[in-house]
Design a protein around this motif. Sequence first.
Motif, PDB file in Angstrom:
ATOM      1  N   LEU A 292      -6.073 -24.777 130.215  1.00 45.12           N
ATOM      2  CA  LEU A 292      -5.517 -25.183 131.502  1.00 45.12           C
ATOM      3  C   LEU A 292      -3.919 -24.710 131.732  1.00 45.12           C
ATOM      4  O   LEU A 292      -3.414 -24.452 130.705  1.00 45.12           O
ATOM      5  N   GLU A 293      -3.693 -24.248 132.918  1.00 50.13           N
ATOM      6  CA  GLU A 293      -2.472 -23.688 133.391  1.00 50.13           C
ATOM      7  C   GLU A 293      -1.906 -24.429 134.077  1.00 50.13           C
ATOM      8  O   GLU A 293      -1.977 -24.569 135.352  1.00 50.13           O
ATOM      9  N   LEU A 294      -0.944 -25.416 133.587  1.00 51.61           N
ATOM     10  CA  LEU A 294      -0.421 -26.471 134.562  1.00 51.61           C
ATOM     11  C   LEU A 294       1.134 -26.305 133.873  1.00 51.61           C
ATOM     12  O   LEU A 294       1.677 -27.451 133.701  1.00 51.61           O
ATOM     13  N   ALA A 295       1.697 -25.291 134.060  1.00 48.38           N
ATOM     14  CA  ALA A 295       3.099 -25.138 133.682  1.00 48.38           C
ATOM     15  C   ALA A 295       4.059 -26.070 134.688  1.00 48.38           C
ATOM     16  O   ALA A 295       3.826 -26.439 135.815  1.00 48.38           O
ATOM     17  N   ARG A 296       4.755 -26.679 133.643  1.00 48.80           N
ATOM     18  CA  ARG A 296       5.829 -27.623 134.526  1.00 48.80           C
ATOM     19  C   ARG A 296       5.394 -28.805 134.906  1.00 48.80           C
ATOM     20  O   ARG A 296       5.968 -29.682 135.609  1.00 48.80           O
ATOM     21  N   SER A 297       3.974 -29.171 134.665  1.00 49.01           N
ATOM     22  CA  SER A 297       3.541 -30.478 135.340  1.00 49.01           C
ATOM     23  C   SER A 297       3.409 -31.191 134.114  1.00 49.01           C
ATOM     24  O   SER A 297       3.519 -30.740 132.981  1.00 49.01           O
ATOM     25  N   GLN A 298       2.847 -32.419 134.232  1.00 49.75           N
ATOM     26  CA  GLN A 298       2.626 -33.329 133.010  1.00 49.75           C
ATOM     27  C   GLN A 298       1.466 -32.896 132.373  1.00 49.75           C
ATOM     28  O   GLN A 298       0.575 -33.518 132.771  1.00 49.75           O
ATOM     29  N   SER A 299       1.644 -32.373 131.325  1.00 54.97           N
ATOM     30  CA  SER A 299       0.141 -32.270 130.557  1.00 54.97           C
ATOM     31  C   SER A 299       0.387 -32.941 129.245  1.00 54.97           C
ATOM     32  O   SER A 299       1.333 -33.006 128.650  1.00 54.97           O
ATOM     33  N   PRO A 300      -0.990 -33.450 128.895  1.00 51.62           N
ATOM     34  CA  PRO A 300      -0.783 -34.199 127.731  1.00 51.62           C
ATOM     35  C   PRO A 300      -0.754 -33.240 126.444  1.00 51.62           C
ATOM     36  O   PRO A 300      -0.816 -31.893 126.460  1.00 51.62           O
ATOM     37  N   VAL A 301      -0.310 -34.115 125.476  1.00 50.59           N
ATOM     38  CA  VAL A 301      -0.126 -33.184 124.244  1.00 50.59           C
ATOM     39  C   VAL A 301      -1.231 -33.597 123.370  1.00 50.59           C
ATOM     40  O   VAL A 301      -1.594 -34.726 123.306  1.00 50.59           O
ATOM     41  N   ARG A 302      -1.988 -32.799 122.688  1.00 51.07           N
ATOM     42  CA  ARG A 302      -3.120 -32.818 121.615  1.00 51.07           C
ATOM     43  C   ARG A 302      -2.381 -33.163 120.303  1.00 51.07           C
ATOM     44  O   ARG A 302      -1.670 -32.302 119.657  1.00 51.07           O
ATOM     45  N   LEU A 303      -2.612 -34.279 119.683  1.00 52.57           N
ATOM     46  CA  LEU A 303      -1.920 -34.628 118.445  1.00 52.57           C
ATOM     47  C   LEU A 303      -3.116 -34.193 117.336  1.00 52.57           C
ATOM     48  O   LEU A 303      -4.255 -34.888 117.469  1.00 52.57           O
ATOM     49  N   HIS A 304      -2.951 -33.640 116.543  1.00 50.80           N
ATOM     50  CA  HIS A 304      -3.607 -33.316 115.130  1.00 50.80           C
ATOM     51  C   HIS A 304      -3.246 -34.471 114.175  1.00 50.80           C
ATOM     52  O   HIS A 304      -2.240 -34.136 113.612  1.00 50.80           O
ATOM     53  N   ILE A 305      -4.221 -35.102 113.676  1.00 48.36           N
ATOM     54  CA  ILE A 305      -3.944 -35.978 112.759  1.00 48.36           C
ATOM     55  C   ILE A 305      -4.876 -36.131 111.682  1.00 48.36           C
ATOM     56  O   ILE A 305      -5.959 -35.745 111.598  1.00 48.36           O
ATOM     57  N   ARG A 306      -4.377 -36.224 110.297  1.00 45.19           N
ATOM     58  CA  ARG A 306      -5.215 -36.138 109.164  1.00 45.19           C
ATOM     59  C   ARG A 306      -5.158 -37.582 108.736  1.00 45.19           C
ATOM     60  O   ARG A 306      -4.304 -38.377 108.557  1.00 45.19           O
ATOM     61  N   CYS A 307      -6.544 -38.029 108.592  1.00 43.64           N
ATOM     62  CA  CYS A 307      -6.677 -39.457 107.981  1.00 43.64           C
ATOM     63  C   CYS A 307      -5.959 -39.522 106.530  1.00 43.64           C
ATOM     64  O   CYS A 307      -6.289 -38.729 105.707  1.00 43.64           O
ATOM     65  N   GLU A 308      -5.339 -40.511 106.426  1.00 44.45           N
ATOM     66  CA  GLU A 308      -4.610 -40.694 104.886  1.00 44.45           C
ATOM     67  C   GLU A 308      -5.738 -41.204 103.854  1.00 44.45           C
ATOM     68  O   GLU A 308      -5.553 -40.942 102.592  1.00 44.45           O
ATOM     69  N   ASN A 309      -6.830 -41.644 104.315  1.00 48.11           N
ATOM     70  CA  ASN A 309      -7.807 -42.146 103.279  1.00 48.11           C
ATOM     71  C   ASN A 309      -8.632 -40.977 102.881  1.00 48.11           C
ATOM     72  O   ASN A 309      -8.931 -40.649 101.749  1.00 48.11           O
ATOM     73  N   CYS A 310      -9.742 -40.160 103.824  1.00 46.63           N
ATOM     74  CA  CYS A 310     -10.339 -39.314 103.619  1.00 46.63           C
ATOM     75  C   CYS A 310      -9.922 -37.921 103.802  1.00 46.63           C
ATOM     76  O   CYS A 310     -10.762 -36.883 103.652  1.00 46.63           O
ATOM     77  N   LEU A 311      -8.850 -37.789 104.220  1.00 47.06           N
ATOM     78  CA  LEU A 311      -8.183 -36.557 104.515  1.00 47.06           C
ATOM     79  C   LEU A 311      -8.770 -35.568 105.740  1.00 47.06           C
ATOM     80  O   LEU A 311      -8.571 -34.285 105.919  1.00 47.06           O
ATOM     81  N   ARG A 312      -9.726 -36.168 106.367  1.00 42.95           N
ATOM     82  CA  ARG A 312     -10.274 -35.450 107.378  1.00 42.95           C
ATOM     83  C   ARG A 312      -9.423 -35.566 108.820  1.00 42.95           C
ATOM     84  O   ARG A 312      -8.599 -36.176 108.996  1.00 42.95           O
ATOM     85  N   GLU A 313      -9.497 -34.106 109.311  1.00 41.27           N
ATOM     86  CA  GLU A 313      -8.827 -34.022 110.488  1.00 41.27           C
ATOM     87  C   GLU A 313      -9.250 -34.555 111.763  1.00 41.27           C
ATOM     88  O   GLU A 313     -10.546 -34.239 111.873  1.00 41.27           O
ATOM     89  N   SER A 314      -8.543 -35.178 112.724  1.00 40.76           N
ATOM     90  CA  SER A 314      -9.001 -35.245 114.073  1.00 40.76           C
ATOM     91  C   SER A 314      -7.814 -35.051 115.065  1.00 40.76           C
ATOM     92  O   SER A 314      -6.820 -34.872 114.692  1.00 40.76           O
TER      93      SER A 314
END
Length: 77
Positions: free
Chosen positions: A3-25
Amino acid sequence: MGLELARSQSPVRLHIRCENCLRESSRLLEPPPGAELPDDPCALAEEGYLDNLPFFCGHCEGVIGRLFAISGGKRYG
Ligand SMILES: [Zn+2]
């Protein structure tokens, strides 16, 4: 994707690792109306966007996640 939405309100994707099983989501963090999200994890945390952020691991049902990367959001240059 791509998506090219320069200067618009674009969501941020958070990459999170589970503390328990260490899988990424990942999950999308939508900016509040009229605001832009910083593209730096430290800045996001400092501005309170990561407070009270619900996390639920789809693999082990863990509820503690650790942010290790973000993508998208405000662009510089
Ligand atoms: Zn997990």
